[in-house]
Design an enzyme around this catalytic site. Structure first.
Site, PDB file in Angstrom:
ATOM      1  N   GLN A  50       0.832  -1.198   0.000  1.00 44.86           N
ATOM      2  CA  GLN A  50       0.000   0.000   0.000  1.00 44.86           C
ATOM      3  C   GLN A  50       0.874   1.257   0.000  1.00 44.86           C
ATOM      4  OE1 GLN A  50      -3.028  -1.870   3.128  1.00 44.86           O
ATOM      5  NE2 GLN A  50      -3.779   0.081   2.366  1.00 44.86           N
ATOM      6  N   SER A  96       5.044  -5.178   3.462  1.00 42.28           N
ATOM      7  CA  SER A  96       3.684  -5.317   3.970  1.00 42.28           C
ATOM      8  C   SER A  96       2.847  -6.209   3.047  1.00 42.28           C
ATOM      9  CB  SER A  96       3.049  -3.928   4.152  1.00 42.28           C
ATOM     10  OG  SER A  96       1.794  -4.014   4.792  1.00 42.28           O
ATOM     11  N   LEU A  97       1.814  -5.658   2.400  1.00 38.73           N
ATOM     12  CA  LEU A  97       0.984  -6.438   1.478  1.00 38.73           C
ATOM     13  C   LEU A  97       1.819  -7.086   0.373  1.00 38.73           C
ATOM     14  CD1 LEU A  97      -0.780  -6.252  -1.436  1.00 38.73           C
ATOM     15  CD2 LEU A  97      -1.742  -7.423   0.545  1.00 38.73           C
ATOM     16  N   ARG A 148      -8.138 -10.555   4.317  1.00 40.96           N
ATOM     17  CA  ARG A 148      -7.193  -9.762   5.114  1.00 40.96           C
ATOM     18  C   ARG A 148      -7.581  -8.284   5.095  1.00 40.96           C
ATOM     19  NH1 ARG A 148      -2.318  -6.857   4.121  1.00 40.96           N
ATOM     20  NH2 ARG A 148      -0.622  -7.239   5.638  1.00 40.96           N
ATOM     21  N   HIS A 204      -0.331  -2.668  10.938  1.00 34.49           N
ATOM     22  CA  HIS A 204       0.848  -3.151  11.672  1.00 34.49           C
ATOM     23  C   HIS A 204       0.946  -2.616  13.094  1.00 34.49           C
ATOM     24  CE1 HIS A 204       2.081  -4.968   7.958  1.00 34.49           C
ATOM     25  NE2 HIS A 204       2.004  -3.805   7.350  1.00 34.49           N
ATOM     26  N   GLN A 249       2.511 -10.557  11.109  1.00 36.58           N
ATOM     27  CA  GLN A 249       2.749  -9.362  10.309  1.00 36.58           C
ATOM     28  C   GLN A 249       1.650  -8.319  10.464  1.00 36.58           C
ATOM     29  OE1 GLN A 249       1.567  -8.605   6.468  1.00 36.58           O
ATOM     30  NE2 GLN A 249       3.604  -8.498   5.558  1.00 36.58           N
TER      31      GLN A 249
END
Length: 309
Positions: free
Chosen positions: A11, A91-92, A116, A199, A248
């Site tokens: 993102q 991340s993603l 998610r 996060h 995560q």
């Protein structure tokens, strides 16, 4: 021979026009159709037409970035691009890395990322969470700033590169932390266009529900090492991969350490960002300026990459 690590953005790299001159490629179109079906939205149309604000909603951004990252990866493989010796994702982007490593196929990945995104979006009341980038302060100073905030929860969540950390939490607390960071000498501190405090510990509820979803998904052993955000480990067993993905959600992204790990453990000479924009290239150059840095973001760069040996 070049040793190449490949990394995938998450993102923050999304924008209208992000598919560039690849928007009508049959490989990309097929991947977007699969991911769009799982997301319940025409992601390719949104990427081409917008509106821009729609791309910043987590339930759109995550499947959109997944589809783009893995489509660009599939396109470069179709052109004969070099296989990396290791992969990672911000991340993603870690989910695109799992695809590159053969852990999950596209339909399962698409369903997983759609869940998610929904769980993360539902974890906080709309408008009550926020993320902000803080530039020009040491990590320890930012962590201390977060500890001194009294308005609510705010934490350092993305250690992106030396001098750049993202904080997240309750919006009022993030805003207070922005002011405190500026007072501490930050060059910049600004809110990011993200709809959830990713996060941070506010995602723990989502991570519990996500663990139940992951338990039902069949994961294959990776054919390439995947360096995971939460613990910098390369997991080989399905159970430990699941644990890393659950962790995560509510753990910081340790990107600076991830890039150094790729460099030091695998001796790579180049780090290739596979996905739209050049966000990770900017971070990676600050982390490891001695390496080569390449971006695969359109047809021209994918064709150029296919010539690297």
């Amino acid at each position: 021979m070049n040793q190449i690590a490949m990394v995938f953005p998450g993102q923050g790299s999304q924008k209208v026009g992000m598919l560039a001159d690849l928007a009508h490629d049959p490989i990309l179109v097929g991947i977007f159709e699969t991911v769009s079906q799982a997301a319940g939205q025409d992601l390719r149309r949104l990427a081409i037409e917008g509106p821009p604000e729609a791309l910043d909603v987590t339930t759109v951004t995550q499947p959109l970035m997944l589809a783009t990252d893995i489509a660009f990866y599939a396109l470069q493989r179709a052109q004969g691009g070099m296989m990396p010796v290791a992969v990672a994702g911000h991340s993603l982007g870690e989910y695109a890395a799992l695809y590159a490593a053969g852990v999950l196929e596209i339909p399962a990945l698409a369903r997983l990322v759609a869940v998610r995104a929904r769980l993360m979006q539902e974890a906080v009341v709309p408008g009550t969470g926020a993320m902000a980038a803080v530039l020009g302060l040491d990590d320890g100073v930012i962590e201390e700033v977060c500890r001194t905030v009294t308005a609510g929860i705010v934490e350092a969540v993305n250690y992106n590169c030396p001098g750049q950390v993202v904080i997240a939490g309750e919006r009022v607390a993030v805003e207070q932390a922005i002011g405190a960071a500026r007072a501490a000498g930050a060059k910049r501190a600004l809110l990011l266009p993200v709809s959830v405090p990713a996060h941070s510990s506010l995602m723990k509820k989502a991570s519990c529900a996500y663990a139940q979803e992951l338990a039902q998904v069949d994961l294959k052993p990776p054919v390439l090492p995947v360096v995971h955000n939460a613990d910098l480990e390369e997991h080989l067993e399905a159970a430990s991969i699941r644990e890393a993905l659950v962790a995560q959600l509510a753990s910081p992204v340790r990107w600076t350490e991830t890039v150094r790990h790729l460099r030091d453990r695998y001796g790579v000479s180049r780090i290739v960002e596979c996905g739209p924009g050049r966000v990770l290239i900017g971070l990676n150059r600050r982390i490891a300026p001695e390496l080569g840095h390449v971006g695969l973001e359109n047809r021209e760069t994918i064709l150029q990459y296919a010539e690297i040996r």
